[in-house]
Enzyme design. Structure first.
Site, PDB file in Angstrom:
ATOM      1  N   GLY A  47       0.864  -1.172   0.000  1.00  0.00           N
ATOM      2  CA  GLY A  47       0.000   0.000   0.000  1.00  0.00           C
ATOM      3  C   GLY A  47       0.898   1.217   0.000  1.00  0.00           C
ATOM      4  O   GLY A  47       1.809   1.304  -0.806  1.00  0.00           O
ATOM      5  N   GLU A  48       0.682   2.084   0.944  1.00  0.00           N
ATOM      6  CA  GLU A  48       1.520   3.287   1.028  1.00  0.00           C
ATOM      7  C   GLU A  48       2.030   3.374   2.469  1.00  0.00           C
ATOM      8  O   GLU A  48       1.249   3.553   3.402  1.00  0.00           O
ATOM      9  CB  GLU A  48       0.681   4.500   0.627  1.00  0.00           C
ATOM     10  N   SER A  49       3.329   3.223   2.613  1.00  0.00           N
ATOM     11  CA  SER A  49       3.887   3.061   3.966  1.00  0.00           C
ATOM     12  C   SER A  49       3.721   4.316   4.830  1.00  0.00           C
ATOM     13  O   SER A  49       3.515   4.197   6.042  1.00  0.00           O
ATOM     14  CB  SER A  49       5.355   2.662   3.889  1.00  0.00           C
ATOM     15  N   CYS A  79       6.064  -5.288   0.272  1.00  0.00           N
ATOM     16  CA  CYS A  79       6.186  -3.955  -0.318  1.00  0.00           C
ATOM     17  C   CYS A  79       6.135  -2.871   0.763  1.00  0.00           C
ATOM     18  O   CYS A  79       7.081  -2.737   1.528  1.00  0.00           O
ATOM     19  CB  CYS A  79       5.144  -3.787  -1.406  1.00  0.00           C
ATOM     20  N   ARG A 106      12.936   3.449  -0.867  1.00  0.00           N
ATOM     21  CA  ARG A 106      11.528   3.502  -1.318  1.00  0.00           C
ATOM     22  C   ARG A 106      11.448   3.934  -2.769  1.00  0.00           C
ATOM     23  O   ARG A 106      12.264   4.718  -3.231  1.00  0.00           O
ATOM     24  CB  ARG A 106      10.739   4.526  -0.496  1.00  0.00           C
ATOM     25  N   ILE A 132       5.230  -3.032  -7.646  1.00  0.00           N
ATOM     26  CA  ILE A 132       4.444  -1.801  -7.830  1.00  0.00           C
ATOM     27  C   ILE A 132       5.075  -0.689  -6.995  1.00  0.00           C
ATOM     28  O   ILE A 132       5.030  -0.737  -5.770  1.00  0.00           O
ATOM     29  CB  ILE A 132       2.969  -2.010  -7.405  1.00  0.00           C
ATOM     30  N   ARG A 133       5.663   0.267  -7.661  1.00  0.00           N
ATOM     31  CA  ARG A 133       6.379   1.345  -6.949  1.00  0.00           C
ATOM     32  C   ARG A 133       7.138   0.769  -5.758  1.00  0.00           C
ATOM     33  O   ARG A 133       7.013   1.191  -4.608  1.00  0.00           O
ATOM     34  CB  ARG A 133       5.395   2.441  -6.514  1.00  0.00           C
ATOM     35  N   HIS A 168       4.749  -8.237  -4.700  1.00  0.00           N
ATOM     36  CA  HIS A 168       3.409  -8.573  -4.189  1.00  0.00           C
ATOM     37  C   HIS A 168       3.078 -10.036  -4.495  1.00  0.00           C
ATOM     38  O   HIS A 168       2.523 -10.318  -5.558  1.00  0.00           O
ATOM     39  CB  HIS A 168       2.357  -7.695  -4.867  1.00  0.00           C
ATOM     40  N   GLU A 170       0.765 -11.708  -3.347  1.00  0.00           N
ATOM     41  CA  GLU A 170      -0.684 -11.919  -3.282  1.00  0.00           C
ATOM     42  C   GLU A 170      -1.360 -11.547  -4.596  1.00  0.00           C
ATOM     43  O   GLU A 170      -2.554 -11.759  -4.758  1.00  0.00           O
ATOM     44  CB  GLU A 170      -1.274 -11.120  -2.100  1.00  0.00           C
TER      45      GLU A 170
HETATM   46  N1  GLN Z   1       5.768   2.971  -2.771  1.00  0.00           N
HETATM   47  C1  GLN Z   1       5.059   2.488  -1.621  1.00  0.00           C
HETATM   48  C2  GLN Z   1       5.643   3.054  -0.327  1.00  0.00           C
HETATM   49  O1  GLN Z   1       6.645   3.668  -0.353  1.00  0.00           O
HETATM   50  C3  GLN Z   1       5.073   0.984  -1.568  1.00  0.00           C
HETATM   51  C4  GLN Z   1       4.349   0.435  -2.763  1.00  0.00           C
HETATM   52  C5  GLN Z   1       3.591  -0.827  -2.533  1.00  0.00           C
HETATM   53  O2  GLN Z   1       3.348  -1.261  -1.398  1.00  0.00           O
HETATM   54  N2  GLN Z   1       3.158  -1.415  -3.617  1.00  0.00           N
HETATM   55  O3  GLN Z   1       5.080   2.878   0.704  1.00  0.00           O
END
Ligand code: GLN
Length: 189
Positions: A47-49, A79, A106, A132-133, A168, A170
């Site tokens: 997700g987004e940390s 991630c 990151r 993903i990112r 990921h 999952e």
């Molecule tokens: N770029 C996100 C972060 O820095 C991590 C991306 C992800 O969990 N797919 O939190």
């Protein structure tokens, strides 16, 4: 076996579906009272940390979960979950759980390559990997084992009862990583 899945934000439903396929009970952790349910393992999803870290603090979940992991609760971070576990984030003073002896960068693949799909080895078996990112691990302590290296970069690691993945697992049909985590739990209990 029962696994708690942090469900504040991000890709938690997909982890539940993987574990359902493996016949494992799961529940979502959204607030402090959810921690009263016994669990054998914990998943920190992607997700987004930064957002997840803030919610963990605001909901008073950060310290109790940190203590549970410190006390030996097996954990898998994917991630953003890997970023939450890391003791250091490159070029950033933020520390979330800070329990795994790794430094992560990151959004480390730059804009063009930020999301990609590949097949590579995890614990010596070829599996699909969706990035993903994604972060990757730029340095680690001696007691951290690397389980995947993709294009010369460390993307999966284990330190005792803690497992961290930059990709990921999952988001594919392949159950190898979740199965590995369940084996980790069985062997640690
Ligand atoms: N770029 C996100 C972060 O820095 C991590 C991306 C992800 O969990 N797919 O939190």
């Amino acid at each position: 076996m029962t696994i708690g899945i942090l469900a504040l934000q991000g890709a938690f439903i997909e982890h539940r579906m993987m574990l359902n396929r493996l016949g494992v009970n799961t529940f979502e952790i959204r607030q402090k009272k959810d921690l009263n349910q016994p669990m054998d393992g914990l998943i920190l999803p992607g997700g987004e940390s930064t957002a997840m870290g803030r919610l963990l603090k605001d909901l008073d979940l950060l310290e109790p979960l940190k203590q549970m992991i410190k006390d030996g609760l097996p954990v898998m971070g994917t991630c953003a979950g890997m970023i939450l576990l890391a003791s250091n984030i490159k070029d950033d003073k933020t520390v979330h759980f800070g329990l795994m002896d790794i430094t992560v960068a990151r959004n480390a693949y730059g804009r063009q390559l930020s999301s990609f799909y590949t097949n590579d080895l995890f614990n010596q078996k070829s599996i699909p990997m969706t990035f993903i990112r994604a972060p990757y691990i730029v340095s680690k302590g001696d007691h951290v084992s690397i389980l995947s290296t993709v294009d010369g970069r460390w993307v999966a690691a284990r330190q005792n009862h803690m497992l961290a993945l930059a990709f990921h697992p999952e988001l594919s049909e392949d159950l190898s990583v979740h199965t590995y985590f369940l084996e980790m739990i069985s062997s640690s209990s």
